[in-house]
Design a protein around this motif. Structure first.
Motif, PDB file in Angstrom:
ATOM      1  N   GLU A  14       0.693 -52.038-118.330  1.00 29.37           N
ATOM      2  CA  GLU A  14       1.134 -51.596-117.073  1.00 29.37           C
ATOM      3  C   GLU A  14       0.754 -52.235-115.798  1.00 29.37           C
ATOM      4  O   GLU A  14      -0.259 -52.652-115.560  1.00 29.37           O
ATOM      5  N   GLY A  15       1.695 -52.788-115.109  1.00 32.94           N
ATOM      6  CA  GLY A  15       1.761 -53.474-113.772  1.00 32.94           C
ATOM      7  C   GLY A  15       1.996 -54.928-114.102  1.00 32.94           C
ATOM      8  O   GLY A  15       2.386 -55.620-113.111  1.00 32.94           O
ATOM      9  N   ASP A  16       2.032 -55.413-115.413  1.00 38.91           N
ATOM     10  CA  ASP A  16       2.903 -56.643-115.535  1.00 38.91           C
ATOM     11  C   ASP A  16       4.242 -56.769-115.168  1.00 38.91           C
ATOM     12  O   ASP A  16       5.010 -55.750-115.391  1.00 38.91           O
ATOM     13  N   ARG A  17       4.917 -57.699-114.812  1.00 39.64           N
ATOM     14  CA  ARG A  17       6.350 -57.727-114.623  1.00 39.64           C
ATOM     15  C   ARG A  17       6.979 -58.695-115.691  1.00 39.64           C
ATOM     16  O   ARG A  17       8.096 -58.882-115.532  1.00 39.64           O
ATOM     17  N   GLU A  18       6.090 -59.451-116.437  1.00 36.89           N
ATOM     18  CA  GLU A  18       6.525 -60.287-117.428  1.00 36.89           C
ATOM     19  C   GLU A  18       5.715 -60.184-118.477  1.00 36.89           C
ATOM     20  O   GLU A  18       4.542 -59.510-118.721  1.00 36.89           O
ATOM     21  N   LEU A  19       6.113 -60.612-119.698  1.00 41.91           N
ATOM     22  CA  LEU A  19       5.379 -60.633-121.032  1.00 41.91           C
ATOM     23  C   LEU A  19       4.554 -62.270-120.893  1.00 41.91           C
ATOM     24  O   LEU A  19       5.091 -63.062-121.105  1.00 41.91           O
ATOM     25  N   ALA A  20       3.348 -61.987-120.749  1.00 37.96           N
ATOM     26  CA  ALA A  20       2.624 -63.409-120.426  1.00 37.96           C
ATOM     27  C   ALA A  20       1.152 -63.400-121.281  1.00 37.96           C
ATOM     28  O   ALA A  20       0.624 -64.223-120.806  1.00 37.96           O
ATOM     29  N   TRP A  21       1.107 -62.227-122.143  1.00 40.92           N
ATOM     30  CA  TRP A  21      -0.319 -62.332-122.491  1.00 40.92           C
ATOM     31  C   TRP A  21      -0.127 -62.275-124.259  1.00 40.92           C
ATOM     32  O   TRP A  21       0.700 -61.450-124.468  1.00 40.92           O
ATOM     33  N   TYR A  22      -1.237 -62.585-124.839  1.00 34.85           N
ATOM     34  CA  TYR A  22      -1.347 -62.194-126.162  1.00 34.85           C
ATOM     35  C   TYR A  22      -2.817 -62.220-126.771  1.00 34.85           C
ATOM     36  O   TYR A  22      -3.786 -62.656-125.893  1.00 34.85           O
TER      37      TYR A  22
ATOM     38  N   ARG B 153      -5.072 -62.250-130.466  1.00 40.13           N
ATOM     39  CA  ARG B 153      -5.111 -62.300-132.270  1.00 40.13           C
ATOM     40  C   ARG B 153      -5.372 -60.810-132.547  1.00 40.13           C
ATOM     41  O   ARG B 153      -6.114 -59.825-132.040  1.00 40.13           O
ATOM     42  N   ASP B 154      -4.645 -60.428-133.588  1.00 37.18           N
ATOM     43  CA  ASP B 154      -4.812 -59.197-134.358  1.00 37.18           C
ATOM     44  C   ASP B 154      -6.199 -58.692-134.525  1.00 37.18           C
ATOM     45  O   ASP B 154      -6.617 -57.689-134.294  1.00 37.18           O
ATOM     46  N   ASP B 155      -7.072 -59.783-134.811  1.00 38.20           N
ATOM     47  CA  ASP B 155      -8.466 -59.321-135.394  1.00 38.20           C
ATOM     48  C   ASP B 155      -9.564 -59.148-134.011  1.00 38.20           C
ATOM     49  O   ASP B 155     -10.690 -58.754-134.192  1.00 38.20           O
ATOM     50  N   LEU B 156      -8.988 -59.573-133.012  1.00 40.62           N
ATOM     51  CA  LEU B 156      -9.768 -59.451-131.565  1.00 40.62           C
ATOM     52  C   LEU B 156      -9.214 -58.457-130.785  1.00 40.62           C
ATOM     53  O   LEU B 156     -10.105 -57.840-129.940  1.00 40.62           O
ATOM     54  N   GLY B 157      -8.194 -57.968-130.890  1.00 37.96           N
ATOM     55  CA  GLY B 157      -7.494 -56.816-129.880  1.00 37.96           C
ATOM     56  C   GLY B 157      -7.774 -57.279-128.447  1.00 37.96           C
ATOM     57  O   GLY B 157      -7.769 -58.532-128.067  1.00 37.96           O
ATOM     58  N   PHE B 158      -7.616 -56.180-127.503  1.00 33.53           N
ATOM     59  CA  PHE B 158      -7.466 -56.635-126.101  1.00 33.53           C
ATOM     60  C   PHE B 158      -8.512 -57.391-125.609  1.00 33.53           C
ATOM     61  O   PHE B 158      -8.268 -58.129-124.585  1.00 33.53           O
ATOM     62  N   ALA B 159      -9.722 -57.290-126.126  1.00 37.22           N
ATOM     63  CA  ALA B 159     -10.800 -58.226-125.660  1.00 37.22           C
ATOM     64  C   ALA B 159     -10.480 -59.834-125.600  1.00 37.22           C
ATOM     65  O   ALA B 159     -11.242 -60.458-125.023  1.00 37.22           O
ATOM     66  N   GLY B 160      -9.609 -60.075-126.628  1.00 38.38           N
ATOM     67  CA  GLY B 160      -9.316 -61.300-127.158  1.00 38.38           C
ATOM     68  C   GLY B 160      -8.130 -61.919-126.066  1.00 38.38           C
ATOM     69  O   GLY B 160      -7.518 -62.901-126.540  1.00 38.38           O
TER      70      GLY B 160
ATOM     71  N   ARG C   1      -5.046 -63.488-124.140  1.00 37.88           N
ATOM     72  CA  ARG C   1      -5.243 -64.784-123.536  1.00 37.88           C
ATOM     73  C   ARG C   1      -3.762 -64.990-123.056  1.00 37.88           C
ATOM     74  O   ARG C   1      -2.745 -64.433-123.428  1.00 37.88           O
ATOM     75  N   PRO C   2      -3.443 -66.135-122.019  1.00 33.18           N
ATOM     76  CA  PRO C   2      -2.271 -66.151-121.490  1.00 33.18           C
ATOM     77  C   PRO C   2      -1.240 -66.905-122.418  1.00 33.18           C
ATOM     78  O   PRO C   2      -1.733 -67.862-123.127  1.00 33.18           O
ATOM     79  N   LEU C   3      -0.001 -66.456-122.525  1.00 34.98           N
ATOM     80  CA  LEU C   3       0.816 -67.312-123.293  1.00 34.98           C
ATOM     81  C   LEU C   3       1.258 -68.629-122.716  1.00 34.98           C
ATOM     82  O   LEU C   3       1.483 -68.780-121.524  1.00 34.98           O
ATOM     83  N   ARG C   4       1.445 -69.375-123.654  1.00 32.89           N
ATOM     84  CA  ARG C   4       1.995 -70.804-122.922  1.00 32.89           C
ATOM     85  C   ARG C   4       3.286 -71.386-123.471  1.00 32.89           C
ATOM     86  O   ARG C   4       4.000 -70.922-124.150  1.00 32.89           O
TER      87      ARG C   4
ATOM     88  N   ASP D  13       2.228 -53.451-127.289  1.00 36.12           N
ATOM     89  CA  ASP D  13       2.080 -54.712-128.099  1.00 36.12           C
ATOM     90  C   ASP D  13       3.333 -54.891-128.839  1.00 36.12           C
ATOM     91  O   ASP D  13       3.982 -54.075-129.474  1.00 36.12           O
ATOM     92  N   PHE D  14       3.584 -56.493-128.934  1.00 37.95           N
ATOM     93  CA  PHE D  14       4.816 -56.602-129.864  1.00 37.95           C
ATOM     94  C   PHE D  14       3.926 -57.507-130.945  1.00 37.95           C
ATOM     95  O   PHE D  14       3.465 -58.510-130.756  1.00 37.95           O
ATOM     96  N   PRO D  15       4.066 -57.045-132.217  1.00 41.16           N
ATOM     97  CA  PRO D  15       3.638 -57.933-133.263  1.00 41.16           C
ATOM     98  C   PRO D  15       4.272 -59.230-133.372  1.00 41.16           C
ATOM     99  O   PRO D  15       5.705 -59.258-133.408  1.00 41.16           O
ATOM    100  N   ALA D  16       3.648 -60.236-133.695  1.00 40.73           N
ATOM    101  CA  ALA D  16       4.282 -61.521-133.569  1.00 40.73           C
ATOM    102  C   ALA D  16       3.344 -62.696-134.324  1.00 40.73           C
ATOM    103  O   ALA D  16       2.309 -62.136-134.929  1.00 40.73           O
ATOM    104  N   MET D  17       3.937 -63.887-134.586  1.00 44.46           N
ATOM    105  CA  MET D  17       3.133 -64.903-135.196  1.00 44.46           C
ATOM    106  C   MET D  17       3.103 -66.070-134.185  1.00 44.46           C
ATOM    107  O   MET D  17       4.143 -66.366-133.776  1.00 44.46           O
ATOM    108  N   LEU D  18       1.811 -66.758-133.862  1.00 44.82           N
ATOM    109  CA  LEU D  18       1.928 -67.855-133.156  1.00 44.82           C
ATOM    110  C   LEU D  18       1.025 -68.971-133.995  1.00 44.82           C
ATOM    111  O   LEU D  18      -0.024 -68.554-134.194  1.00 44.82           O
ATOM    112  N   ASP D  19       1.601 -70.122-134.243  1.00 44.71           N
ATOM    113  CA  ASP D  19       1.103 -70.981-135.110  1.00 44.71           C
ATOM    114  C   ASP D  19       0.585 -70.500-136.144  1.00 44.71           C
ATOM    115  O   ASP D  19      -0.631 -70.779-136.831  1.00 44.71           O
ATOM    116  N   GLY D  20       1.223 -69.608-136.986  1.00 47.79           N
ATOM    117  CA  GLY D  20       0.775 -69.074-138.344  1.00 47.79           C
ATOM    118  C   GLY D  20      -0.325 -68.051-138.118  1.00 47.79           C
ATOM    119  O   GLY D  20      -0.693 -67.591-139.425  1.00 47.79           O
TER     120      GLY D  20
END
Length: 120
Positions: free
Chosen positions: A98-106, A108-115, A117-120, A82-89
């Motif tokens: 593992e297996g991803d060939r690009e960074l395409a998902w994020y 929320r901190d409070d949801l973890g992996f279950a939350g 979603r694709p990056l847009r 994981d890369f810590p980041a801010m999206l829309d505040g």
């Protein structure tokens, strides 16, 4: 304080991340096979305890590279980073699995992996 990445900064690290992640996955498999052989048979064509320790050391070096660059290690089998980041505040983690060939998902901190979603 933890590093906060922009999407662009995190994506700029992807070539180096992928190179190390690919090496990590291969070495992890080599170590698993060597360890099993040593447990089951006491010997292995891949070597012995010194070779196992060398594999462990290289795996630790790779994990250290991720940490040095502010990338969080969430799992090693499969490798999950994981890369810590801010999206829309909102605090998020840009999520690489593992297996991803690009960074395409994020997620929320409070949801973890279950939350996840694709990056847009």
């Amino acid at each position: 304080m933890d590093r906060i990445f922009t999407v662009e900064e995190a994506r700029a690290l992807m070539p180096s991340l992928l190179e190390r992640a690919d090496e990590f996955v291969g070495l992890r498999g080599d170590l698993a096979e060597l360890a099993r052989d040593l447990r089951e048979y006491g010997t292995s064509e891949a070597g012995g305890l010194p070779e196992a320790k060398a594999l462990e050391a290289r795996l630790d070096e790779i994990l250290g590279w991720f940490e040095t660059h502010g990338i969080e290690i969430k799992g090693v089998s499969p490798l999950l980073l994981d890369f810590p980041a801010m999206l829309d505040g909102v605090p998020v983690r840009l999520c690489w699995l593992e297996g991803d060939r690009e960074l395409a998902w994020y997620h929320r901190d409070d949801l973890g992996f279950a939350g996840r979603r694709p990056l847009r």
